[in-house]
Scaffold this motif. Structure first.
Motif, mmCIF file in Angstrom:
data_model
loop_
_atom_site.group_PDB
_atom_site.id
_atom_site.type_symbol
_atom_site.label_atom_id
_atom_site.label_comp_id
_atom_site.label_asym_id
_atom_site.label_seq_id
_atom_site.Cartn_x
_atom_site.Cartn_y
_atom_site.Cartn_z
ATOM 1 N N GLY A 1 -5.726 1.753 10.985
ATOM 2 C CA GLY A 1 -5.064 3.013 10.652
ATOM 3 C C GLY A 1 -3.570 2.851 10.469
ATOM 4 N N PHE A 2 -2.998 1.873 11.163
ATOM 5 C CA PHE A 2 -1.561 1.611 11.047
ATOM 6 C C PHE A 2 -1.211 0.801 9.790
ATOM 7 C CE2 PHE A 2 -0.657 2.080 15.819
ATOM 8 C CZ PHE A 2 -0.003 3.270 15.618
ATOM 9 N N ILE B 1 0.586 7.869 3.602
ATOM 10 C CA ILE B 1 0.751 6.708 4.487
ATOM 11 C C ILE B 1 0.292 7.045 5.899
ATOM 12 C CG2 ILE B 1 2.535 5.351 5.667
ATOM 13 C CD1 ILE B 1 3.998 5.181 3.015
ATOM 14 N N LEU C 1 -9.573 -0.602 15.036
ATOM 15 C CA LEU C 1 -9.570 0.632 14.246
ATOM 16 C C LEU C 1 -8.178 1.254 14.215
ATOM 17 C CD1 LEU C 1 -12.958 2.211 15.364
ATOM 18 C CD2 LEU C 1 -12.373 1.416 13.085
ATOM 19 N N ILE C 2 -7.494 1.206 15.346
ATOM 20 C CA ILE C 2 -6.129 1.754 15.383
ATOM 21 C C ILE C 2 -5.211 0.909 14.500
ATOM 22 C CG2 ILE C 2 -4.176 2.305 16.871
ATOM 23 C CD1 ILE C 2 -6.170 2.677 19.160
ATOM 24 N N LYS D 1 17.160 -3.602 0.380
ATOM 25 C CA LYS D 1 16.273 -3.024 1.384
ATOM 26 C C LYS D 1 17.021 -2.856 2.699
ATOM 27 C CE LYS D 1 12.104 -4.921 -0.638
ATOM 28 N NZ LYS D 1 10.999 -5.849 -0.498
ATOM 29 N N PHE E 1 4.272 -0.177 4.366
ATOM 30 C CA PHE E 1 5.506 0.520 4.010
ATOM 31 C C PHE E 1 6.720 -0.129 4.681
ATOM 32 C CE2 PHE E 1 8.411 4.142 5.064
ATOM 33 C CZ PHE E 1 8.914 4.314 3.789
ATOM 34 N N ILE F 1 -7.248 8.644 13.024
ATOM 35 C CA ILE F 1 -7.580 7.786 14.166
ATOM 36 C C ILE F 1 -7.061 8.409 15.463
ATOM 37 C CG2 ILE F 1 -7.151 5.525 15.224
ATOM 38 C CD1 ILE F 1 -8.981 5.192 12.908
ATOM 39 N N PRO G 1 -4.266 8.082 7.470
ATOM 40 C CA PRO G 1 -5.272 7.316 8.232
ATOM 41 C C PRO G 1 -4.980 7.268 9.727
ATOM 42 C CG PRO G 1 -4.591 6.103 6.287
ATOM 43 C CD PRO G 1 -3.662 7.254 6.409
ATOM 44 N N LEU H 1 6.852 -3.158 5.576
ATOM 45 C CA LEU H 1 6.985 -4.451 4.900
ATOM 46 C C LEU H 1 7.793 -4.330 3.618
ATOM 47 C CD1 LEU H 1 5.547 -7.301 5.241
ATOM 48 C CD2 LEU H 1 4.129 -6.517 3.376
ATOM 49 N N TYR H 2 7.542 -3.251 2.891
ATOM 50 C CA TYR H 2 8.266 -3.020 1.643
ATOM 51 C C TYR H 2 9.761 -2.871 1.908
ATOM 52 C CZ TYR H 2 9.844 -0.696 -2.597
ATOM 53 O OH TYR H 2 10.529 -0.362 -3.727
ATOM 54 N N ASN H 3 10.087 -2.292 3.072
ATOM 55 C CA ASN H 3 11.490 -2.050 3.406
ATOM 56 C C ASN H 3 12.117 -3.181 4.212
ATOM 57 O OD1 ASN H 3 12.186 0.896 2.612
ATOM 58 N ND2 ASN H 3 10.137 0.984 3.461
ATOM 59 N N ALA H 4 11.320 -4.153 4.596
ATOM 60 C CA ALA H 4 11.847 -5.233 5.430
ATOM 61 C C ALA H 4 12.677 -6.187 4.590
ATOM 62 C CB ALA H 4 10.701 -5.988 6.078
ATOM 63 N N LEU I 1 -14.022 6.090 19.642
ATOM 64 C CA LEU I 1 -12.594 6.419 19.596
ATOM 65 C C LEU I 1 -12.265 7.596 20.503
ATOM 66 C CD1 LEU I 1 -11.682 6.098 15.808
ATOM 67 C CD2 LEU I 1 -10.779 4.756 17.675
ATOM 68 N N VAL J 1 -11.907 -0.622 19.238
ATOM 69 C CA VAL J 1 -10.963 0.509 19.242
ATOM 70 C C VAL J 1 -9.593 0.045 18.760
ATOM 71 C CG1 VAL J 1 -9.769 2.178 20.703
ATOM 72 C CG2 VAL J 1 -12.184 1.737 21.065
ATOM 73 N N LYS K 1 -16.729 6.957 15.874
ATOM 74 C CA LYS K 1 -15.909 8.136 16.214
ATOM 75 C C LYS K 1 -16.078 8.487 17.695
ATOM 76 C CE LYS K 1 -15.547 11.743 13.508
ATOM 77 N NZ LYS K 1 -15.969 12.844 12.607
ATOM 78 N N PRO L 1 -1.332 1.149 6.457
ATOM 79 C CA PRO L 1 -0.437 1.687 5.415
ATOM 80 C C PRO L 1 1.011 1.771 5.888
ATOM 81 C CG PRO L 1 -2.396 3.055 5.622
ATOM 82 C CD PRO L 1 -2.428 2.096 6.753
ATOM 83 N N ILE L 2 1.208 2.100 7.160
ATOM 84 C CA ILE L 2 2.575 2.179 7.686
ATOM 85 C C ILE L 2 3.189 0.782 7.718
ATOM 86 C CG2 ILE L 2 3.987 2.881 9.652
ATOM 87 C CD1 ILE L 2 1.792 4.867 10.374
#
Lengths: 275, 194
Positions: free
Chosen positions: B108-109, A132, B104-105, A255, B115, A139, A135, B117-120, B9, B101, B6, B111-112
């Motif tokens: 990168g965020f 997780i 892109l950030i 959750k 995750f 960056i 990425p 969202l899954y716990n919300a 960044l 920029v 790159k 997947p977090i």
């Protein structure tokens, strides 16, 4: 603090004059020897003594573990060579296996099915947290002014996890003693969390060393990422709960935010729900 | 293209890039904005429903592009008033770079965010929307913007660009309201006036 102002040899025997004085200034220049360069500042006790040098016998995974503990700078250096992928794979395997071994000690608190559930959850959770946050680490590495490759960043993260898991294995006997002595889930949870924080602190220091090795212009980006990684790992323990205490279901049905879970566990609300 | 992104960044794109804007770079920034912000938008909208994630994935890049276009004239004027020495075209290109920029950030965020969202808690829980949106998405979407502007201010770009960025943030927020809802599903896909 005594500073060596000048070292001079007198006519009879070798005598080292420590303190500089006006008398020494009148001596002939032929008698004066150049003093060796002395550090103006004492190095701190826990300085980051990373020496970035090639690792001998890089193909040996056991030697890699030894170097990770004793000379982590060699690992950082080796992760930027051609055989970095193999080393990174070994580090990931050792990292997950180490966390799983510590999970057996965690599961020993409750016994029974938790003896295999806790290692599985901890190993899977660590792998998921790494995937997780990978990425965003790449960056943030670029934002820090580092021209790093993805495999190098992966390797540094795997090395950090591996180092923390090795430290956790070192703490495992202590944790086991306490787990056999008390039934308090809250105390054991806090103890495991403390050990994990100590381990990951050293692991994240390795990522900081990678930044220095590659000439990062600022450390702030990697520090921000470190906070995010720690928060994700905390939340992962709540997502995959219960890890220490026994449960009827493998995964939770509700959750929660990790702080809410911690406070409810401390207040005993979760135990009432299980009953 | 990836090599240039790159470099962007790392904040090593200097003022020479603004003197002669390249079409290839322009396309690269647009692709970065589309990919990064649409992935992030999809993770936001997924909290409500899969269909909403598709809508938000379309809305989020549009939000950024329209903010760029909407501010183009004002930025061009303010850049000259504040004595930055940048032309309209250069300020527009600089804004596009900073949004690239930020995107892109945000990418990168993603997947977090997924995750989290899954716990919300579910959307229909009382105050869930308020807690989740304000505490996470606002901070997460604001920090890349601030970071990208700081990258520009740190370089040899115009100092007055900070002022432009502040104006841009205000008008970007207004554009975001115009594109609401990003979290909730509505049959009209447009905000209903009160």
């Amino acid at each position: 603090m005594i500073r060596f102002g000048e070292i001079s040899t007198k006519r009879f025997g070798m005598h080292f004059d420590i303190f500089s004085s006006d008398k020494n200034q009148t001596q002939k220049p032929t008698r004066i020897m150049n003093p060796p360069p002395l550090p103006s500042k004492q190095p701190s006790l826990f300085a980051n003594n990373f020496v970035f040098e090639p690792m001998p016998d890089p193909g040996n995974p056991i030697r890699a573990l030894e170097n990770l503990l004793k000379y982590p700078g060699r690992i950082v250096h080796e992760l930027h060579q051609t055989r970095a992928a193999i080393l990174a794979t070994w580090l990931l395997i050792f990292g997950i296996a180490g966390v799983a071994i510590y999970g057996i000690v965690v599961g020993a608190q409750s016994g029974g099915a938790q003896m295999w559930i806790a290692p599985a959850k901890l190993g899977f959770g660590t792998l998921l947290s790494v995937l997780i946050c990978l990425p965003s680490l790449y960056i943030f590495t670029c934002l820090g002014g580092i021209d790093a490759q993805l495999r190098s960043v992966c390797g540094a993260l795997f090395a950090a996890v591996c180092l923390s898991s090795i430290l956790l294995i070192g703490f495992a006997p202590v944790a086991w003693i306490f787990s056999q002595s008390t039934d308090s889930i809250v105390f054991m949870g806090a103890l495991h969390l403390l050990f994990w924080i100590i381990g990951i602190r050293f692991g994240l220091r390795l990522i900081g060393a990678m930044g220095r090795f590659l000439g990062a212009t600022s450390r702030g980006h990697l520090r921000i990422w470190s906070v995010i990684f720690v928060l994700v790992c905390f939340q992962m323990t709540t997502t995959l709960r219960p890890i220490i205490a026994p449960s009827k279901t493998f995964l939770p049905t509700e959750k929660k935010f990790f702080l809410a879970n911690w406070f409810e566990t401390m207040n005993g609300t979760n135990e009432k729900k299980v009953k | 293209m990836i090599k240039h992104l790159k470099t962007l960044l790392r904040g090593e794109v200097d003022a020479r890039c603004l003197e002669k804007p390249n079409v290839r770079w322009f396309i690269a920034y647009c692709i970065a904005i589309v990919l990064g912000s649409s992935v992030y938008g999809a993770t936001i909208g997924l909290w409500r429903a899969p269909l909403q994630s598709v809508f938000t994935a379309i809305k989020f890049p549009l939000l950024i592009f329209l903010t760029c276009i909407g501010n183009g004239a004002v930025n061009g004027m303010l850049a000259q008033v504040l004595g930055s020495g940048l032309s309209f075209r250069q300020t527009a290109f600089a804004i596009l770079m900073s949004f690239a920029v930020a995107s892109l950030i945000l990418g990168g965020f993603s997947p977090i965010t997924l995750f989290i969202l899954y716990n919300a808690p579910p959307l229909d829980v009382a105050h869930a929307c308020l807690r989740h949106c304000l505490c996470w998405h606002r901070g997460e979407s604001a920090s890349p913007g601030v970071a990208s502007k700081n990258e520009w201010a740190r370089g040899d770009g115009a100092r007055g660009f900070i002022q432009l960025a502040r104006w841009e943030s205000i008008s970007g927020g207004a554009a975001r309201l115009e594109f609401a809802p990003l979290y909730r599903l509505t049959p009209t896909r447009r905000p209903v006036p009160a």
